[in-house]
Design a protein around this motif. Structure first.
Motif, PDB file in Angstrom:
ATOM      1  N   TYR A 203      -6.539   0.745   1.388  1.00 20.18           N
ATOM      2  CA  TYR A 203      -6.667   1.316   2.733  1.00 20.18           C
ATOM      3  C   TYR A 203      -7.665   0.503   3.555  1.00 20.18           C
ATOM      4  N   ALA A 204      -7.618   0.681   4.859  1.00 25.95           N
ATOM      5  CA  ALA A 204      -8.596   0.101   5.784  1.00 25.95           C
ATOM      6  C   ALA A 204      -8.430   0.780   7.133  1.00 25.95           C
ATOM      7  N   SER A 205      -9.525   1.116   7.774  1.00 29.12           N
ATOM      8  CA  SER A 205      -9.499   1.732   9.104  1.00 29.12           C
ATOM      9  C   SER A 205      -8.565   2.936   9.150  1.00 29.12           C
ATOM     10  N   HIS A 206      -8.552   3.714   8.059  1.00 29.36           N
ATOM     11  CA  HIS A 206      -7.771   4.946   7.929  1.00 29.36           C
ATOM     12  C   HIS A 206      -6.270   4.706   7.812  1.00 29.36           C
ATOM     13  N   VAL A 207      -5.880   3.480   7.502  1.00 31.18           N
ATOM     14  CA  VAL A 207      -4.474   3.133   7.325  1.00 31.18           C
ATOM     15  C   VAL A 207      -4.204   2.886   5.843  1.00 31.18           C
ATOM     16  N   ALA A 208      -3.126   3.448   5.303  1.00 27.74           N
ATOM     17  CA  ALA A 208      -2.711   3.213   3.921  1.00 27.74           C
ATOM     18  C   ALA A 208      -1.888   1.934   3.852  1.00 27.74           C
ATOM     19  N   TYR A 209      -2.246   1.043   2.915  1.00 32.55           N
ATOM     20  CA  TYR A 209      -1.538  -0.225   2.788  1.00 32.55           C
ATOM     21  C   TYR A 209      -0.846  -0.427   1.448  1.00 32.55           C
ATOM     22  N   GLY A 210      -1.292   0.260   0.388  1.00 28.08           N
ATOM     23  CA  GLY A 210      -0.634   0.002  -0.882  1.00 28.08           C
ATOM     24  C   GLY A 210      -1.284   0.704  -2.057  1.00 28.08           C
ATOM     25  N   LEU A 211      -0.823   0.297  -3.260  1.00 28.87           N
ATOM     26  CA  LEU A 211      -1.269   0.847  -4.525  1.00 28.87           C
ATOM     27  C   LEU A 211      -1.653  -0.308  -5.435  1.00 28.87           C
ATOM     28  N   GLN A 212      -2.878  -0.337  -5.911  1.00 26.28           N
ATOM     29  CA  GLN A 212      -3.282  -1.392  -6.847  1.00 26.28           C
ATOM     30  C   GLN A 212      -2.503  -1.223  -8.150  1.00 26.28           C
ATOM     31  N   VAL A 213      -1.986  -2.321  -8.693  1.00 34.86           N
ATOM     32  CA  VAL A 213      -1.165  -2.213  -9.899  1.00 34.86           C
ATOM     33  C   VAL A 213      -1.577  -3.136 -11.038  1.00 34.86           C
ATOM     34  N   ALA A 214      -2.186  -4.272 -10.739  1.00 36.38           N
ATOM     35  CA  ALA A 214      -2.490  -5.233 -11.802  1.00 36.38           C
ATOM     36  C   ALA A 214      -3.518  -6.227 -11.303  1.00 36.38           C
ATOM     37  N   GLY A 215      -3.914  -7.146 -12.190  1.00 35.22           N
ATOM     38  CA  GLY A 215      -4.857  -8.170 -11.775  1.00 35.22           C
ATOM     39  C   GLY A 215      -4.804  -9.373 -12.675  1.00 35.22           C
ATOM     40  N   TYR A 216      -5.039 -10.542 -12.092  1.00 32.30           N
ATOM     41  CA  TYR A 216      -5.150 -11.778 -12.861  1.00 32.30           C
ATOM     42  C   TYR A 216      -6.532 -11.838 -13.521  1.00 32.30           C
ATOM     43  N   SER A 217      -7.533 -11.400 -12.777  1.00 31.87           N
ATOM     44  CA  SER A 217      -8.903 -11.296 -13.266  1.00 31.87           C
ATOM     45  C   SER A 217      -9.559 -10.159 -12.484  1.00 31.87           C
ATOM     46  N   GLU A 218     -10.824  -9.905 -12.723  1.00 29.41           N
ATOM     47  CA  GLU A 218     -11.459  -8.714 -12.156  1.00 29.41           C
ATOM     48  C   GLU A 218     -11.319  -8.607 -10.643  1.00 29.41           C
ATOM     49  N   CYS A 219     -11.499  -9.715  -9.934  1.00 33.60           N
ATOM     50  CA  CYS A 219     -11.456  -9.674  -8.467  1.00 33.60           C
ATOM     51  C   CYS A 219     -10.329 -10.537  -7.901  1.00 33.60           C
ATOM     52  N   ASP A 220      -9.234 -10.609  -8.623  1.00 27.26           N
ATOM     53  CA  ASP A 220      -8.005 -11.269  -8.174  1.00 27.26           C
ATOM     54  C   ASP A 220      -6.878 -10.308  -8.528  1.00 27.26           C
ATOM     55  N   SER A 221      -6.513  -9.449  -7.594  1.00 22.36           N
ATOM     56  CA  SER A 221      -5.717  -8.264  -7.911  1.00 22.36           C
ATOM     57  C   SER A 221      -4.376  -8.228  -7.191  1.00 22.36           C
ATOM     58  N   LEU A 222      -3.460  -7.456  -7.747  1.00 27.77           N
ATOM     59  CA  LEU A 222      -2.121  -7.269  -7.194  1.00 27.77           C
ATOM     60  C   LEU A 222      -1.943  -5.831  -6.725  1.00 27.77           C
ATOM     61  N   TYR A 223      -1.180  -5.669  -5.645  1.00 27.03           N
ATOM     62  CA  TYR A 223      -0.907  -4.322  -5.172  1.00 27.03           C
ATOM     63  C   TYR A 223       0.528  -4.190  -4.691  1.00 27.03           C
ATOM     64  N   GLN A 224       1.049  -2.983  -4.832  1.00 20.66           N
ATOM     65  CA  GLN A 224       2.375  -2.622  -4.347  1.00 20.66           C
ATOM     66  C   GLN A 224       2.234  -2.156  -2.900  1.00 20.66           C
ATOM     67  N   GLY A 225       2.994  -2.757  -2.001  1.00 24.57           N
ATOM     68  CA  GLY A 225       2.956  -2.345  -0.601  1.00 24.57           C
ATOM     69  C   GLY A 225       3.414  -0.903  -0.432  1.00 24.57           C
ATOM     70  N   ILE A 226       2.743  -0.149   0.422  1.00 29.21           N
ATOM     71  CA  ILE A 226       3.035   1.273   0.543  1.00 29.21           C
ATOM     72  C   ILE A 226       4.369   1.529   1.232  1.00 29.21           C
ATOM     73  N   ARG A 227       4.755   0.692   2.185  1.00 28.58           N
ATOM     74  CA  ARG A 227       6.028   0.924   2.878  1.00 28.58           C
ATOM     75  C   ARG A 227       7.203   0.812   1.905  1.00 28.58           C
ATOM     76  N   ALA A 228       7.170  -0.169   1.026  1.00 29.55           N
ATOM     77  CA  ALA A 228       8.242  -0.320   0.038  1.00 29.55           C
ATOM     78  C   ALA A 228       8.242   0.854  -0.929  1.00 29.55           C
ATOM     79  N   ALA A 229       7.058   1.345  -1.297  1.00 30.59           N
ATOM     80  CA  ALA A 229       6.973   2.496  -2.198  1.00 30.59           C
ATOM     81  C   ALA A 229       7.538   3.744  -1.537  1.00 30.59           C
TER      82      ALA A 229
END
Length: 447
Positions: free
Chosen positions: A408-434
């Motif tokens: 999220y950011a500025s009260h807008v939903a953007y996605g769902l965290q799902v995985a990561g390559y390393s601790e601070c290199d992460s993947l997320y599922q876009g909320i519109r597609a979900a």
């Protein structure tokens, strides 16, 4: 709805792999023009008529911690940070509008740190002189009268998306059953697709052949690089909230721990659900639970619908005791370097994300909320033995158990965290597609 026969075991630890970096010799790059042509000079420019108005201004004033954190990161004043975040909040809407208005003439929309977090609109050089006017008109309708630039690009976003789709199909084939995996995603800022090999690990002959074929077939339409770590699903073995039910809380099922995200509402009958990651739901179909702050356990509900395949990684839980839970369109924002505790952070809308924009997340296991920047879109990645397509990627942090975390950011939903390559290199599922796949909408609060 479910595939009970499918057997896949999630790897929940970061694993080291043998070193393999030789394929990166002679990395591909996109040609950069050192001198613009007259046509390019006419197309590129700073479009700053005077003044700035944004529908998000009120929400940014309310969300002080987002502005303050961004100001610290950038080393800028509070008012300048507020202005830049206001531009960013409108970037996804501008992207959506220009996809319709420009079609194959659009080269992409992204946020450029080097240009002071301005929105950059790429327009194909042969688009015609009216393209800039189309961009200006779309921006004006959104209330964006400054903070964006138009730049000429060699190829359209649609063209690089087609390349990304082809490459994703091929990666899915060669990544099947292997430890070291290729990954790829859109880089509209480079007007190309980024193909990455693992910095550690040994590629198979099929993977090597694909890299060679891609270099020969796509030439400067791809850039090659490496990535550290290994894509790993973030389900695993932290915060709890009393009712109302909200996002950012820990949920568990038979020893599997994940994070509950936004509250959702059915497009058909108005039934309420809670989002999480699809791989969390796999083989954990019965009741998921959470706890109140007094440590008492309370059932949220069973899996209603889940997806975890090349089409995405998302799920919804049917909320059983709606009256008791009194679900709200909130996220439990926890304290972090750039966040302050807000147990009732409102979600007022949802949207697609764009490259370079700043997004925050609250994982129930990482221990604090964290903000980062979108680094790739349209990503193909393999984790838990499953190749997933069209994910987002960013520099926000997480760990095992943060799968399903709200983005999220500025009260807008953007996605769902799902995985990561390393601790601070992460993947997320876009909320519109979900939302589309699960036939629900994120529940919104009044602005």
């Amino acid at each position: 709805m479910y595939d009970h026969a499918r057997k896949t075991t999630l790897s929940l630890q970061w694993l080291a792999l043998p070193v393999m970096t030789a394929l990166l010799a002679g990395c591909l790059t996109v040609d950069q023009d050192t001198e613009p042509s007259d046509e390019d000079s006419a197309l590129e420019g700073h479009l700053s008529p005077s003044g700035f108005s944004s529908p998000s201004s009120a929400s940014l004033t309310e969300t002080d911690w987002e502005v303050e954190g961004f100001a610290r990161e950038r080393g800028i004043s509070y008012s300048e940070a507020q202005q830049r975040l206001g531009w960013q909040a409108l970037a996804p809407q501008l992207d959506e509008q220009l996809r319709a208005d420009l079609g194959d003439r659009l080269g992409g929309v992204w946020v450029d740190v080097a240009r002071g977090d301005r929105i950059i609109v790429g327009v194909v050089r042969e688009a015609g002189t009216d393209a800039a006017a189309v961009v200006r008109d779309a921006a004006r309708k959104l209330g964006l009268t400054e903070g964006y630039d138009i730049v000429p690009v060699r190829r359209s976003l649609a063209e690089i998306e087609r390349v990304n789709d082809w490459l994703g199909d091929e990666i899915e084939k060669v990544n099947d059953g292997v430890a070291a995996t290729l990954t790829a995603g859109l880089r509209p800022d480079l007007n190309a697709v980024e193909l990455q090999v693992p910095a550690e690990g040994r590629l198979t002959d099929a993977q090597r052949d694909l890299v060679a074929t891609a270099k020969a077939r796509l030439s400067d339409m791809i850039v090659a690089s490496s990535y550290a770590g290994r894509p790993t699903a973030r389900a695993c073995v932290y915060p709890y909230c009393d009712s109302p039910l909200r996002g950012g809380i820990r949920i568990t099922n038979s020893g599997t721990g994940c994070t509950g995200a936004f509250v959702a509402k059915s497009k058909v009958d108005g039934v309420l659900y809670q989002f999480t990651a699809g791989h969390c739901a796999y083989e954990n179909y019965d009741d998921w639970s959470t706890r109140f702050t007094d440590a008492s356990s309370h059932v949220v509900g069973p899996v209603h619908h889940w997806e975890w395949h090349k089409g995405g990684d998302m799920a919804i839980l049917r909320i059983k005791n709606v009256a008791g839970w009194d679900p709200e369109p909130w996220v439990y924002v926890t304290s972090g370097p750039d966040t302050t505790t807000n147990t009732a952070y409102k979600i007022t809308s949802d949207h697609v994300s764009v490259l370079g924009m700043r997004i925050c997340t609250t994982g129930a296991y990482y221990g604090r909320s964290d903000c980062g920047y979108v680094t790739q879109l349209g990503v193909t990645a393999t984790y838990g033995g499953v190749t997933v397509r069209k994910l987002g990627r960013g520099s926000f942090c997480g760990m095992g158990g943060d799968s399903g975390s709200p983005m999220y950011a500025s009260h807008v939903a953007y996605g769902l965290q799902v995985a990561g390559y390393s601790e601070c290199d992460s993947l997320y599922q876009g909320i519109r597609a979900a939302e589309s796949a699960l036939n629900v909408n994120v529940l919104h609060a009044a602005p």
